[in-house]
Design an enzyme around this catalytic site. Structure first.
Site, PDB file in Angstrom:
ATOM      1  N   ASN A 243      13.550 -55.514  34.778  1.00  0.00           N
ATOM      2  CA  ASN A 243      13.152 -54.723  33.965  1.00  0.00           C
ATOM      3  C   ASN A 243      14.267 -54.684  32.547  1.00  0.00           C
ATOM      4  O   ASN A 243      15.255 -54.838  32.606  1.00  0.00           O
ATOM      5  CB  ASN A 243      13.002 -53.349  34.508  1.00  0.00           C
TER       6      ASN A 243
ATOM      7  N   CYS B 205       8.735 -53.574  32.814  1.00  0.00           N
ATOM      8  CA  CYS B 205       9.009 -53.632  34.114  1.00  0.00           C
ATOM      9  C   CYS B 205       9.178 -55.098  34.633  1.00  0.00           C
ATOM     10  O   CYS B 205       8.916 -55.821  33.867  1.00  0.00           O
ATOM     11  CB  CYS B 205       7.674 -53.233  35.118  1.00  0.00           C
TER      12      CYS B 205
ATOM     13  N   GLU C 152       8.038 -56.933  36.858  1.00  0.00           N
ATOM     14  CA  GLU C 152       6.787 -57.605  37.255  1.00  0.00           C
ATOM     15  C   GLU C 152       6.192 -58.241  35.970  1.00  0.00           C
ATOM     16  O   GLU C 152       5.939 -59.464  35.739  1.00  0.00           O
ATOM     17  CB  GLU C 152       5.787 -56.702  38.158  1.00  0.00           C
TER      18      GLU C 152
HETATM   19  N1  THU Z   1      10.341 -50.534  37.617  1.00  0.00           N
HETATM   20  C1  THU Z   1      10.139 -51.820  37.520  1.00  0.00           C
HETATM   21  O1  THU Z   1      10.742 -52.781  36.958  1.00  0.00           O
HETATM   22  N2  THU Z   1       9.172 -52.431  38.684  1.00  0.00           N
HETATM   23  C2  THU Z   1       8.635 -51.514  39.273  1.00  0.00           C
HETATM   24  O2  THU Z   1       8.145 -51.910  40.223  1.00  0.00           O
HETATM   25  C3  THU Z   1       8.974 -50.165  39.528  1.00  0.00           C
HETATM   26  C4  THU Z   1       9.721 -49.534  38.294  1.00  0.00           C
HETATM   27  C5  THU Z   1      11.565 -50.234  36.624  1.00  0.00           C
HETATM   28  C6  THU Z   1      10.875 -49.154  35.360  1.00  0.00           C
HETATM   29  C7  THU Z   1      11.925 -48.582  34.787  1.00  0.00           C
HETATM   30  O3  THU Z   1      12.988 -49.523  34.129  1.00  0.00           O
HETATM   31  C8  THU Z   1      12.866 -48.454  36.079  1.00  0.00           C
HETATM   32  O4  THU Z   1      12.469 -49.441  37.011  1.00  0.00           O
HETATM   33  C9  THU Z   1      12.853 -47.068  36.619  1.00  0.00           C
HETATM   34  O5  THU Z   1      11.709 -46.365  36.753  1.00  0.00           O
END
Ligand code: THU
Length: 136
Positions: free
Chosen positions: A43, A54, A56
């Site tokens: 992220n 994110c 993913e």
């Molecule tokens: N986040 C992800 O990168 N992937 C996920 O599956 C859930 C949440 C990140 C978004 C943000 O930077 C942090 O986690 C908190 O929500």
């Protein structure tokens, strides 16, 4: 042939490089493409919060740049004590390139906590079928 342990090792590295100063919640993601190649992402947050990306989404971008179009296995990793299932938007992002039966391993740095299928997490995705996305 790479293993699930290889995916976990790559997710640990990606998670360690996350840029998450606002949430303090680093996430690493790895997708295995149908070619066998593993692509990782983390992220990347932003002071304008909605501009954050994110893990993913980062891994999918790396896969497309690498020339692959179909995902056959997914790892998402976050800190111990969390069950970091992909957010709603990322379920839809993953469904663009992965079929319903693709395993999504929800992990902590020490291993897999739970494995879902993408179809369990997102039973009715919007839009393109996987066949069209893979061909396009
Ligand atoms: N986040 C992800 O990168 N992937 C996920 O599956 C859930 C949440 C990140 C978004 C943000 O930077 C942090 O986690 C908190 O929500």
């Amino acid at each position: 042939m790479t293993t699930l342990d290889d995916m976990l090792a790559l997710a640990r590295e990606a998670m360690a490089r996350a840029y998450a100063p606002y949430s303090d919640f680093p996430v690493g993601a790895v997708v295995r493409a149908s070619s066998g190649v593993l692509y990782s992402g983390c992220n990347v947050e932003n002071s304008a919060y909605p501009q954050g990306c994110c893990a993913e989404a980062s891994a999918i971008s790396a896969m497309i740049r690498g020339g692959d179009r179909r995902i056959v296995e997914i790892v998402v990793m976050a800190r111990s004590g969390s069950l970091c299932t992909p957010c709603g938007g990322c379920r839809q992002r993953l469904a663009e390139f992965a079929a319903d039966d693709v395993p999504v391993h929800v992990c902590n740095p020490d291993g897999v906590s739970r494995t879902f299928t993408l179809g369990e997490l997102l039973p009715h995705p919007f839009g393109l079928s996987i066949e069209r996305a893979a061909d396009g």
